[in-house]
Design a protein around this motif. Structure first.
Motif, PDB file in Angstrom:
ATOM      1  N   ASP A 114      92.736  38.207  47.545  1.00 46.49           N
ATOM      2  CA  ASP A 114      92.809  37.060  48.442  1.00 46.49           C
ATOM      3  C   ASP A 114      94.220  36.462  48.404  1.00 46.49           C
ATOM      4  OD1 ASP A 114      93.062  35.329  46.224  1.00 46.49           O
ATOM      5  OD2 ASP A 114      90.946  34.750  46.254  1.00 46.49           O
ATOM      6  N   PHE A 115      94.461  35.451  49.238  1.00 45.53           N
ATOM      7  CA  PHE A 115      95.814  34.926  49.366  1.00 45.53           C
ATOM      8  C   PHE A 115      96.308  34.258  48.084  1.00 45.53           C
ATOM      9  CE2 PHE A 115      94.849  35.169  53.967  1.00 45.53           C
ATOM     10  CZ  PHE A 115      95.946  35.920  54.356  1.00 45.53           C
ATOM     11  N   ASP A 117     108.412  46.144  55.618  1.00 43.69           N
ATOM     12  CA  ASP A 117     107.394  46.836  54.823  1.00 43.69           C
ATOM     13  C   ASP A 117     106.595  45.854  53.973  1.00 43.69           C
ATOM     14  OD1 ASP A 117     108.243  49.213  55.875  1.00 43.69           O
ATOM     15  OD2 ASP A 117     109.309  49.892  54.080  1.00 43.69           O
ATOM     16  N   CYS A 118     107.271  44.844  53.422  1.00 39.22           N
ATOM     17  CA  CYS A 118     106.563  43.821  52.632  1.00 39.22           C
ATOM     18  C   CYS A 118     105.518  43.115  53.487  1.00 39.22           C
ATOM     19  CB  CYS A 118     107.559  42.795  52.086  1.00 39.22           C
ATOM     20  SG  CYS A 118     108.732  43.435  50.884  1.00 39.22           S
ATOM     21  N   LEU A 119     105.908  42.733  54.689  1.00 30.99           N
ATOM     22  CA  LEU A 119     104.986  42.003  55.567  1.00 30.99           C
ATOM     23  C   LEU A 119     103.835  42.895  56.020  1.00 30.99           C
ATOM     24  CD1 LEU A 119     107.608  40.076  57.752  1.00 30.99           C
ATOM     25  CD2 LEU A 119     106.459  39.303  55.671  1.00 30.99           C
ATOM     26  N   GLN A 120     104.146  44.141  56.331  1.00 34.16           N
ATOM     27  CA  GLN A 120     103.103  45.054  56.780  1.00 34.16           C
ATOM     28  C   GLN A 120     102.136  45.395  55.655  1.00 34.16           C
ATOM     29  OE1 GLN A 120     105.995  46.818  60.293  1.00 34.16           O
ATOM     30  NE2 GLN A 120     105.502  48.160  58.582  1.00 34.16           N
ATOM     31  N   SER A 121     102.617  45.364  54.415  1.00 31.90           N
ATOM     32  CA  SER A 121     101.732  45.625  53.277  1.00 31.90           C
ATOM     33  C   SER A 121     100.720  44.502  53.066  1.00 31.90           C
ATOM     34  CB  SER A 121     102.552  45.814  51.999  1.00 31.90           C
ATOM     35  OG  SER A 121     103.277  47.018  52.052  1.00 31.90           O
ATOM     36  N   MET A 122     100.983  43.335  53.657  1.00 34.84           N
ATOM     37  CA  MET A 122     100.006  42.245  53.581  1.00 34.84           C
ATOM     38  C   MET A 122      98.840  42.455  54.534  1.00 34.84           C
ATOM     39  SD  MET A 122     102.315  38.805  53.219  1.00 34.84           S
ATOM     40  CE  MET A 122     103.791  38.755  52.214  1.00 34.84           C
ATOM     41  N   GLY A 123      98.965  43.417  55.450  1.00 37.33           N
ATOM     42  CA  GLY A 123      97.856  43.706  56.342  1.00 37.33           C
ATOM     43  C   GLY A 123      98.197  43.705  57.814  1.00 37.33           C
ATOM     44  N   LEU A 124      99.495  43.714  58.146  1.00 37.57           N
ATOM     45  CA  LEU A 124      99.909  43.758  59.543  1.00 37.57           C
ATOM     46  C   LEU A 124     100.152  45.201  59.961  1.00 37.57           C
ATOM     47  CD1 LEU A 124     102.609  40.929  59.423  1.00 37.57           C
ATOM     48  CD2 LEU A 124     100.229  40.672  60.152  1.00 37.57           C
ATOM     49  N   GLU A 125      99.723  45.551  61.186  1.00 31.93           N
ATOM     50  CA  GLU A 125      99.998  46.893  61.677  1.00 31.93           C
ATOM     51  C   GLU A 125     101.496  47.086  61.899  1.00 31.93           C
ATOM     52  OE1 GLU A 125      98.843  49.910  65.392  1.00 31.93           O
ATOM     53  OE2 GLU A 125      98.125  47.837  65.377  1.00 31.93           O
TER      54      GLU A 125
END
Length: 454
Positions: free
Chosen positions: A237-238, A290-298
């Motif tokens: 979770d966050f 890549d960091c942002l996409q690893s949080m769950g963004l396509e």
């Protein structure tokens, strides 16, 4: 200092996850170099810089060898030249002479860049500061390693719209003068609101007038380390995600603190600040996207991107301030386009626009950075882009910046190769509706109500 139990983990970060010290920057005051004769000023500048910084590169290399930590750049920042040149500079050519001296100093001591060809004009401009700004295109053409910046706004003073109009013209002129090299002069020019005095990162570094005679500031970077940590936190979770980012930032900052202490002791120059800025490179695995996409963004640019960046930026700062008592500069997450392969991919996929990048700058460390735009973009449109970004910084009491590159002869669908850490970039579309009448108003946008804190 790092203890024995952290050594193995730090080695893994360096070898597998692109952890590096992005820069050791010596800030040098030139206030005692001022003179009424420009040639004497240049002589004073050359002597002081080449004396104080003569061992910077060698010291950085020795620290690299001792600890196995890559130190990518060794740099110098100086007191804003708009101030230093005031007693003697009566023309733009006088200022260009200083720029050439700075470039000679940088080549002599072997640093990557020298910053401080700057003017602080957030409320108004002196005649000398206007001359410096007007000299920037020629200075960027005639020098290789000199970086320029202009601070045109602050939360305390508002936005100097006369300066905003002028720098839009200067960006366009710089692009024209360096068009044979894909307008690369603009990559060495940044426009600020709320510029910090102790930033070690280029192109916006300068040595603030409140600083001492010389200081060591260190910038640490670890997007690859952060990406790996976030990837391992998949499904958390966050709250748990934030703890992971914060702990990782703490570890990265500890490395920077160790290097800063070593450099300070070896050079006999006081330590200033650690700037923990997740600054990407074009290398695969060294990306903020890549960091942002690893949080769950396509893709970066998808709904949720600004929230993800806000999380990353805030937790990086929280982890950094626990690791060092002197965290400063910009500290957070940079989102340059050309220097981040993931950001480039997002632009090419159509998920990331200039407008979405502007929204993201509300929560990142800097602003619109290393963005290539059509060469036909007008000076007043560039001023409008700058004004928008300065307003975000002024209202939100944060540093914002614009480093856009109108690449002469290129348009949307083309790309431009800058090389090295500057990477390459697709040309991004710019809103073509006119803002000329707005920019032509001139004057100063007043400071916001929350600036009155005395």
């Amino acid at each position: 200092m790092i203890n024995i139990f952290e050594v193995a983990e730090t080695n893994r970060m360096i070898e597998e996850e692109n952890l590096d010290v992005r820069t050791i920057t010596i800030g040098i005051s030139l206030l005692d170099c001022m003179d009424s004769n420009v040639d004497q000023l240049c002589s004073n500048i050359y002597k002081k810089i080449t004396t104080i910084a003569k061992d910077l590169v060698k010291t950085g290399q020795e620290i690299e060898k001792k600890y196995g930590i890559p130190i990518v750049n060794k740099r110098i920042s100086v007191t804003p030249i708009g101030t230093i040149g005031a007693p003697c500079c009566k023309s733009t050519s006088d200022f260009v002479k200083i720029a050439k001296t700075l470039d000679r100093c940088a080549h002599e001591v072997g640093v990557n860049f020298i910053g401080g060809y700057s003017a602080i004009v957030s409320k108004n401009m002196t005649a000398a500061e206007r001359l410096l700004i007007e000299s920037i295109p020629e200075a960027m053409k005639e020098s290789e390693l000199v970086c320029a910046s202009v601070n045109v706004g602050s939360t305390k003073t508002g936005i100097n719209m006369d300066a905003v109009k002028l720098v839009g013209e200067i960006v366009k002129e710089t692009a024209e003068l360096t068009k044979e090299d894909d307008s690369i002069g603009c990559a060495k020019l940044v426009i600020f609101c709320n510029a910090p005095d102790d930033n070690p990162f280029m192109a916006g570094a300068f040595h603030g007038i409140t600083e001492g005679d010389a200081v060591i500031n260190v910038g640490v970077s670890g997007p690859g380390v952060m990406h790996e940590a976030i990837r391992k936190a998949k499904g958390q979770d966050f709250g748990e995600l934030c703890e992971t980012i914060k702990k990782t930032a703490f570890k990265i900052t500890r490395v920077g603190q160790m290097v800063a202490n070593e450099a300070s002791e070896a050079l006999g120059i006081p330590f200033g600040i650690i700037d923990l800025s997740l600054a990407p490179t074009p290398a695969i695995g060294d990306s903020i996207a890549d960091c942002l996409q690893s949080m769950g963004l396509e893709r970066v640019g998808a709904p949720g991107t600004t929230a993800a960046l806000a999380i990353l930026n805030d937790q990086v700062k929280k982890g950094g301030v626990m690791a060092s008592s002197y965290v400063g500069g910009l500290s957070g997450a940079f989102i340059p386009v050309s220097e981040d392969q993931g950001m480039i991919d997002a632009v090419e996929a159509g998920s990331l626009s200039l407008e979405k990048l502007e929204a993201m700058t509300c929560v990142c460390s800097v602003g619109l950075d290393m963005i290539a735009i059509p060469g036909k973009t007008s000076a007043k449109t560039i001023s409008g882009i700058i004004a928008d970004e300065m307003a975000i910084g002024m209202i939100n009491q944060k540093t914002t910046a614009v480093r856009v590159i109108p690449v002469i002869g290129k348009d949307v669908g083309d790309s431009v190769e800058f090389g090295g850490l500057l990477g390459y970039a697709p040309i991004m579309p710019v809103n073509t509706f006119c803002c000329d009448e707005f920019i032509d108003r001139g004057g100063r946008i007043p400071a916001p109500i929350h600036s009155f804190k005395n």
